[in-house]
Structures are given as C-alpha cells and as structure tokens.
Write an enzyme that holds these catalytic residues in place. Structure first.
Site, mmCIF file in Angstrom:
data_model
loop_
_atom_site.group_PDB
_atom_site.id
_atom_site.type_symbol
_atom_site.label_atom_id
_atom_site.label_comp_id
_atom_site.label_asym_id
_atom_site.label_seq_id
_atom_site.Cartn_x
_atom_site.Cartn_y
_atom_site.Cartn_z
ATOM 1 N N ARG A 114 0.824 -1.214 0.000
ATOM 2 C CA ARG A 114 0.000 0.000 0.000
ATOM 3 C C ARG A 114 0.856 1.262 0.000
ATOM 4 O O ARG A 114 0.479 2.288 -0.565
ATOM 5 C CB ARG A 114 -0.941 -0.003 1.212
ATOM 6 C CG ARG A 114 -2.034 -1.043 1.063
ATOM 7 C CD ARG A 114 -3.247 -0.676 1.882
ATOM 8 N NE ARG A 114 -3.014 -0.802 3.308
ATOM 9 C CZ ARG A 114 -3.751 -0.192 4.242
ATOM 10 N NH1 ARG A 114 -4.738 0.589 3.891
ATOM 11 N NH2 ARG A 114 -3.495 -0.373 5.515
ATOM 12 N N MET A 129 -12.542 3.643 -3.464
ATOM 13 C CA MET A 129 -12.758 2.433 -2.682
ATOM 14 C C MET A 129 -11.459 1.766 -2.228
ATOM 15 O O MET A 129 -11.350 0.539 -2.237
ATOM 16 C CB MET A 129 -13.618 1.439 -3.476
ATOM 17 C CG MET A 129 -14.955 2.006 -3.916
ATOM 18 S SD MET A 129 -15.951 2.587 -2.538
ATOM 19 C CE MET A 129 -16.584 1.035 -1.947
ATOM 20 N N ARG A 130 -10.470 2.550 -1.830
ATOM 21 C CA ARG A 130 -9.245 2.007 -1.251
ATOM 22 C C ARG A 130 -9.047 2.602 0.130
ATOM 23 O O ARG A 130 -9.260 3.803 0.326
ATOM 24 C CB ARG A 130 -8.003 2.366 -2.093
ATOM 25 C CG ARG A 130 -8.020 1.937 -3.525
ATOM 26 C CD ARG A 130 -8.229 0.458 -3.719
ATOM 27 N NE ARG A 130 -7.168 -0.368 -3.160
ATOM 28 C CZ ARG A 130 -7.255 -1.689 -3.036
ATOM 29 N NH1 ARG A 130 -8.370 -2.324 -3.390
ATOM 30 N NH2 ARG A 130 -6.260 -2.379 -2.541
ATOM 31 N N ASN A 145 -14.018 13.289 2.538
ATOM 32 C CA ASN A 145 -14.677 12.070 2.044
ATOM 33 C C ASN A 145 -16.184 12.254 2.134
ATOM 34 O O ASN A 145 -16.674 12.948 3.027
ATOM 35 C CB ASN A 145 -14.264 10.858 2.891
ATOM 36 C CG ASN A 145 -14.909 9.569 2.401
ATOM 37 O OD1 ASN A 145 -14.863 9.254 1.206
ATOM 38 N ND2 ASN A 145 -15.530 8.815 3.293
ATOM 39 N N HIS A 155 -19.775 10.165 2.581
ATOM 40 C CA HIS A 155 -20.282 8.873 3.030
ATOM 41 C C HIS A 155 -21.810 8.898 2.996
ATOM 42 O O HIS A 155 -22.414 9.860 3.490
ATOM 43 C CB HIS A 155 -19.797 8.578 4.451
ATOM 44 C CG HIS A 155 -20.251 7.245 4.951
ATOM 45 N ND1 HIS A 155 -19.714 6.059 4.473
ATOM 46 C CD2 HIS A 155 -21.221 6.892 5.828
ATOM 47 C CE1 HIS A 155 -20.324 5.049 5.066
ATOM 48 N NE2 HIS A 155 -21.250 5.518 5.890
ATOM 49 N N ASP A 192 -14.412 6.064 7.677
ATOM 50 C CA ASP A 192 -15.704 6.734 7.857
ATOM 51 C C ASP A 192 -15.829 7.406 9.226
ATOM 52 O O ASP A 192 -16.885 7.395 9.864
ATOM 53 C CB ASP A 192 -16.869 5.748 7.626
ATOM 54 C CG ASP A 192 -16.891 5.222 6.196
ATOM 55 O OD1 ASP A 192 -16.406 5.942 5.301
ATOM 56 O OD2 ASP A 192 -17.365 4.104 5.967
HETATM 57 C C1 GRF Z 1 -21.505 7.487 -3.140
HETATM 58 O O1 GRF Z 1 -22.707 7.032 -2.608
HETATM 59 C C2 GRF Z 1 -20.557 7.876 -2.046
HETATM 60 O O2 GRF Z 1 -21.198 8.418 -0.939
HETATM 61 C C3 GRF Z 1 -19.914 6.578 -1.688
HETATM 62 O O3 GRF Z 1 -19.744 5.910 -2.911
HETATM 63 C C4 GRF Z 1 -20.726 6.367 -3.835
HETATM 64 C C5 GRF Z 1 -20.004 6.861 -5.042
HETATM 65 O O4 GRF Z 1 -20.897 7.231 -6.070
HETATM 66 N N1 GRF Z 1 -18.706 6.809 -0.951
HETATM 67 P P1 GRF Z 1 -20.377 8.101 -7.296
HETATM 68 O O5 GRF Z 1 -19.194 7.349 -7.883
HETATM 69 O O6 GRF Z 1 -19.980 9.438 -6.756
HETATM 70 O O7 GRF Z 1 -21.526 8.178 -8.246
#
Ligand code: GRF
Length: 223
Positions: free
Chosen positions: A72, A97-98, A114, A116, A152
């Site tokens: 990483r 998503m990392r 970020n 969420h 988160d």
């Molecule tokens: C969103 O719901 C965000 O909150 C989450 O992943 C999703 C990404 O959606 N972390 P996008 O790629 O922005 O359409």
C-alpha cells in the site's frame, strides 16, 4: 480592479461511476467557486467517471492498485507523485474504494474530504441504505467529513438528511440520498477552500455559517 484570489487546486479520487465527481466539476465551473478541479484520479482504469472527466476537459490519471499487490505504501507513493505533479492542495474522495494508510492520511490532514452515504457516526462501511432500513431509522442522509485513519470517521463538515418513507427500498433511498450528496459535497469543498472550516477539539466550526435550527420531524404528522 483587484485580482480574484487564486483558486485552490483540487484532486477528485474516484473508483467508479463518478456522480459526486460530476457534481464537484459542475460546481467548480462557476466563476466565483473558490476551487478548481486540477486532477481526477482513479485506482481503476475502467472507472466510468474517468470518461466524464475527460469529456469535461480535465486532467486525469490512473494509479491501478492491482499493480502494487499488498504494497500500500508503494501505491500511495504513486498517488502522491500524481498529486504533487499537479500541485494539489485539497483531495476529495468521491467513491474512492481504497483504504489509505495513516501516513498518507496524516500527510493530508485537514485537506482531504470524504463523502459517506449515511449520517455518521451511524452506518459506517458499506450497504448503508439497506442497514438504515433494517434498523428502522426515520431519518437518514449523507455526510462530508475530513479523513482520519479510522474509516468513515473524522470531523464532520456538512450533513444532509431526509425522512425515510415506509415504502422505501435500499434503491429508492440510495437515489434520494445521492441527490443530497451532490449538494453537500460542493458545499463542503467550498467551505474548506474558502478557509472557513476551523478544526478545534476534533470538531469543525464553520465561520460565518447561519444557524440551521429548523427542525426536521419525521414522520410529519398532524397532532
Ligand atoms: C456514493 O454514494 C458515495 O457516498 C460513496 O460511494 C458512492 C459513489 O458514487 N462513498 P459516485 O461514484 O460518486 O456516483
């Protein structure tokens, strides 16, 4: 005539669809917006959002995590090199998503946001909408926060909420929460880029914010 102050240089990190990225791009196109999207970076070469960013004429980069195995730190050195090359000042994680190491997070403390899809600290992690429904909460929403090593978590910059309907499914909730995400992420970026977010005791104080003491009562029922 006074020169407009220079815009803060922002990188948006994505892994997929990129609808939040698109909301940030649209917001940043406004003349008076205090930040510009100087880079869209994905860890996945096939992320749909990359095409949207290219269509918008933005600089893009791919740092494919699969090429780094479990290393990483090496992955993040490549990320950092891309950010440095574009003189990035603020990083927005928009469906990236990392998980990031504490060292990388520390490097960007107070400068990495970020989004969420839940009202943190409730429903950290994945499948937030299904879990909110299963828990039977009446109010749900989305959060923009500064990134800290714990996933988160971190000081909340902005949140938006909605009332959960009896006939909501995870899909209908996701759709309505996403519309909130697209409003609060540009708002939070604006506040950070304007230097209006002060961190004290792990909480964000927003300079010049109006009190929002309007109540959201759900269900809204007579009597
Ligand atoms: C969103 O719901 C965000 O909150 C989450 O992943 C999703 C990404 O959606 N972390 P996008 O790629 O922005 O359409």
């Amino acid at each position: 005539m006074t020169e407009p102050s220079p815009k803060r240089r922002v990188a948006v990190l994505i892994s997929g669809r990129g609808s939040n990225m698109a909301a940030l791009i649209t917001a940043a196109q406004a003349r008076e917006f205090p930040a510009e999207i100087a880079l869209v970076l994905s860890n996945r070469p096939d992320a749909k959002g990359l095409g949207l960013a290219r269509d918008a004429g933005l600089a893009t980069a791919v740092v494919d995590h699969t090429g780094f195995g479990k290393d990483r730190a090496a992955f993040e050195r490549s990320l950092q090199a891309e950010l440095d090359a574009r003189r990035i000042e603020i990083v927005c994680l928009a469906g990236f998503m990392r998980l990031l190491t504490p060292a990388f997070v520390a490097r960007w403390e107070g400068q990495m946001l970020n989004i969420h899809p839940a009202l943190l600290p409730a429903f950290k992690g994945l499948d937030t909408h299904a879990r909110a429904l299963a828990a039977g909460v009446k109010i749900h929403g989305a959060t923009v926060h500064f990134v800290v090593p714990e996933m988160d978590s971190g000081p909340v910059i902005a949140q938006g909420a909605l009332g959960v309907r009896d006939d909501d499914t995870a899909e209908t909730l996701a759709r309505r929460v996403l519309a909130i995400e697209h409003r609060i992420f540009p708002l939070a970026l604006r506040l950070v880029a304007e230097g209006r977010v002060r961190l004290a005791d792990g909480r964000c104080r927003i300079d010049g914010a109006r009190d929002s003491d309007a109540m959201l009562l759900v269900p809204a029922a007579d009597g």
